[in-house]
Design a protein around this motif. Structure first.
Motif, PDB file in Angstrom:
ATOM      1  N   ARG A  93      -4.846  -8.649 -21.678  1.00  0.00           N
ATOM      2  CA  ARG A  93      -4.491  -7.280 -22.076  1.00  0.00           C
ATOM      3  C   ARG A  93      -2.968  -7.088 -22.079  1.00  0.00           C
ATOM      4  O   ARG A  93      -2.415  -6.416 -22.956  1.00  0.00           O
ATOM      5  CB  ARG A  93      -5.191  -6.293 -21.119  1.00  0.00           C
ATOM      6  CG  ARG A  93      -4.947  -4.847 -21.403  1.00  0.00           C
ATOM      7  CD  ARG A  93      -5.622  -4.409 -22.713  1.00  0.00           C
ATOM      8  NE  ARG A  93      -5.104  -3.111 -23.113  1.00  0.00           N
ATOM      9  CZ  ARG A  93      -4.120  -2.942 -23.980  1.00  0.00           C
ATOM     10  NH1 ARG A  93      -3.558  -3.985 -24.588  1.00  0.00           N
ATOM     11  NH2 ARG A  93      -3.705  -1.733 -24.281  1.00  0.00           N
TER      12      ARG A  93
ATOM     13  N   ASN B  61     -19.804   2.066 -22.593  1.00  0.00           N
ATOM     14  CA  ASN B  61     -18.991   3.133 -23.129  1.00  0.00           C
ATOM     15  C   ASN B  61     -18.799   2.938 -24.622  1.00  0.00           C
ATOM     16  O   ASN B  61     -19.661   2.367 -25.275  1.00  0.00           O
ATOM     17  CB  ASN B  61     -17.702   3.340 -22.336  1.00  0.00           C
ATOM     18  CG  ASN B  61     -16.849   2.099 -22.298  1.00  0.00           C
ATOM     19  OD1 ASN B  61     -16.744   1.410 -23.286  1.00  0.00           O
ATOM     20  ND2 ASN B  61     -16.268   1.809 -21.149  1.00  0.00           N
TER      21      ASN B  61
ATOM     22  N   GLY C 279     -16.289  -0.360 -16.912  1.00  0.00           N
ATOM     23  CA  GLY C 279     -15.529   0.848 -17.246  1.00  0.00           C
ATOM     24  C   GLY C 279     -14.043   0.573 -17.440  1.00  0.00           C
ATOM     25  O   GLY C 279     -13.652  -0.534 -17.794  1.00  0.00           O
ATOM     26  N   GLU C 280     -13.226   1.588 -17.178  1.00  0.00           N
ATOM     27  CA  GLU C 280     -11.780   1.477 -17.433  1.00  0.00           C
ATOM     28  C   GLU C 280     -11.072   0.806 -16.259  1.00  0.00           C
ATOM     29  O   GLU C 280     -11.311   1.166 -15.102  1.00  0.00           O
ATOM     30  CB  GLU C 280     -11.170   2.872 -17.594  1.00  0.00           C
ATOM     31  CG  GLU C 280     -11.783   3.701 -18.695  1.00  0.00           C
ATOM     32  CD  GLU C 280     -10.958   3.704 -19.959  1.00  0.00           C
ATOM     33  OE1 GLU C 280      -9.888   4.323 -19.942  1.00  0.00           O
ATOM     34  OE2 GLU C 280     -11.394   3.060 -20.947  1.00  0.00           O
TER      35      GLU C 280
ATOM     36  N   VAL D 179      -4.421   0.135 -19.727  1.00  0.00           N
ATOM     37  CA  VAL D 179      -5.780  -0.040 -19.231  1.00  0.00           C
ATOM     38  C   VAL D 179      -6.558  -0.943 -20.182  1.00  0.00           C
ATOM     39  O   VAL D 179      -6.159  -1.166 -21.319  1.00  0.00           O
ATOM     40  CB  VAL D 179      -6.553   1.296 -19.120  1.00  0.00           C
ATOM     41  CG1 VAL D 179      -5.991   2.173 -18.027  1.00  0.00           C
ATOM     42  CG2 VAL D 179      -6.581   2.017 -20.444  1.00  0.00           C
ATOM     43  N   TRP D 180      -7.650  -1.485 -19.689  1.00  0.00           N
ATOM     44  CA  TRP D 180      -8.601  -2.172 -20.579  1.00  0.00           C
ATOM     45  C   TRP D 180      -9.977  -1.685 -20.195  1.00  0.00           C
ATOM     46  O   TRP D 180     -10.173  -1.148 -19.100  1.00  0.00           O
ATOM     47  CB  TRP D 180      -8.454  -3.675 -20.516  1.00  0.00           C
ATOM     48  CG  TRP D 180      -8.530  -4.355 -19.186  1.00  0.00           C
ATOM     49  CD1 TRP D 180      -7.518  -4.499 -18.283  1.00  0.00           C
ATOM     50  CD2 TRP D 180      -9.672  -5.018 -18.625  1.00  0.00           C
ATOM     51  NE1 TRP D 180      -7.955  -5.220 -17.203  1.00  0.00           N
ATOM     52  CE2 TRP D 180      -9.273  -5.557 -17.381  1.00  0.00           C
ATOM     53  CE3 TRP D 180     -10.973  -5.238 -19.059  1.00  0.00           C
ATOM     54  CZ2 TRP D 180     -10.129  -6.285 -16.557  1.00  0.00           C
ATOM     55  CZ3 TRP D 180     -11.826  -5.971 -18.245  1.00  0.00           C
ATOM     56  CH2 TRP D 180     -11.414  -6.476 -17.010  1.00  0.00           C
ATOM     57  N   SER D 181     -10.901  -1.818 -21.135  1.00  0.00           N
ATOM     58  CA  SER D 181     -12.216  -1.279 -20.824  1.00  0.00           C
ATOM     59  C   SER D 181     -13.292  -2.337 -20.964  1.00  0.00           C
ATOM     60  O   SER D 181     -13.332  -3.090 -21.937  1.00  0.00           O
ATOM     61  CB  SER D 181     -12.511  -0.066 -21.708  1.00  0.00           C
ATOM     62  OG  SER D 181     -12.807  -0.483 -23.001  1.00  0.00           O
TER      63      SER D 181
ATOM     64  N   HIS E 158     -12.121  -4.494 -26.686  1.00  0.00           N
ATOM     65  CA  HIS E 158     -13.100  -4.088 -25.677  1.00  0.00           C
ATOM     66  C   HIS E 158     -13.730  -5.345 -25.091  1.00  0.00           C
ATOM     67  O   HIS E 158     -13.771  -6.382 -25.755  1.00  0.00           O
ATOM     68  CB  HIS E 158     -14.178  -3.212 -26.309  1.00  0.00           C
ATOM     69  CG  HIS E 158     -13.656  -1.877 -26.711  1.00  0.00           C
ATOM     70  ND1 HIS E 158     -13.722  -0.777 -25.902  1.00  0.00           N
ATOM     71  CD2 HIS E 158     -13.011  -1.491 -27.827  1.00  0.00           C
ATOM     72  CE1 HIS E 158     -13.155   0.244 -26.518  1.00  0.00           C
ATOM     73  NE2 HIS E 158     -12.712  -0.163 -27.690  1.00  0.00           N
TER      74      HIS E 158
END
Ligand code: GLU
Length: 282
Positions: A218, A2, A165-166, A158-160, A230
């Protein structure tokens, strides 16, 4: 993939080994992944020696790590080792203590096991025995994160991960993890989180074995108002039996291959091409 790899922002990755044992193939793979992700994007690849574990860290190995990276053909910028940054961890811990987010705990591993603690992704899930107790301040203790309070403060975050993904950050399966150790001013979680922010890392790359730890990192970022980073959790190299290729399973130290005359550049290419026989790299 992403967003982070397709934006114009500079990519900063890092290889952050703990020199508790010799550098092996798994380390080399991790370093190459981080190096290449940065270089392909015109970014910066950092080396950070995570030598906070005074009892296990072996300073005599640090140069071996550098020599091996050079032998593999990697170029890096080295940032200060963790042992030189202890006051920054102390400051972060003080901030969390002042907000009532950490509590002292002097339980031994045996006591935690005897209390029926289950194994979670980050070791034993602490059953909260010391939470709310007034401990003798003269006795040494570790400091644990009050996970319930921490989640209450940060809300849903959230973390990605570039591959997965998320992901919603959740501390439920960890219990109250250690943030300040009895014998060091920070646990891996606090030190890595504070350092990644201080070093300007934008994309944390590391093996999938540390995937779960990112929930904790996070949450710490959110509590300490540090940038949300990220992540790229790469596959692990496996041995012939499908087990994680790690030093304890007899993987030859890279130094032996280097001093034995093998080409580091060719080894790096093989690792890049993921020439893994049936998914392994024996
Ligand atoms: N120092 C850790 C290790 O050698 C890696 C930490 C990280 O990449 O976040 O396992």
């Amino acid at each position: 993939m992403n967003d982070v790899l397709s934006t114009d922002a500079q990519i900063v990755t890092r290889f952050a080994p703990s020199p508790n044992g010799p550098m092996h193939l798994g380390h080399a793979y991790s370093a190459i992944v981080a190096h290449d992700l940065a270089k392909q994007a015109g970014g910066i690849f950092l080396l950070r020696i995570e030598d906070i574990d005074g009892a296990r860290s072996r300073p005599e190995l640090v140069n071996e790590y550098r020599r091996n990276l050079e032998w593999l053909g990697l170029e890096w910028v080295e940032v200060p080792a963790q042992s030189t940054r202890l006051e920054t961890y102390e400051a972060a811990a003080r901030e969390l203590v002042s907000r009532g987010l950490l509590y002292p705990c002097n339980c031994t591993r045996k006591e935690i096991e005897a209390a029926g603690a289950q194994h979670g992704p980050d070791g034993l899930v602490y059953p909260g025995t010391c939470k709310g107790k007034l401990l003798d301040p003269a006795k040494s203790a570790s400091l644990r994160l009050d996970a319930e309070k921490a989640m209450g403060e940060v809300g849903q975050i959230v973390w990605s991960d570039e591959i997965a993904g998320e992901i919603i950050a959740d501390l439920q399966e960890f219990g109250d993890v250690v943030i300040v150790r009895k014998d060091a001013p920070a646990s891996y979680h606090l030190a890595a989180t504070v350092d990644d922010a201080a070093d300007g890392v934008t994309l944390v790359t590391r093996g999938k074995d540390l995937f779960a730890a990112t929930h904790i990192h996070r949450v710490l970022q959110a509590l300490l108002k540090l940038p949300a980073l990220h992540y790229y959790h790469h596959d692990l190299l496996l041995d012939k039996d499908g087990k994680k290729l790690a030093k304890r399973r007899g993987s030859p130290a890279l130094a032996e291959r280097r001093t034995g005359g093998e080409s580091g550049l060719m080894l790096a290419e093989q690792l890049r091409l993921h020439k893994l026989k049936g998914g392994t790299f024996a």
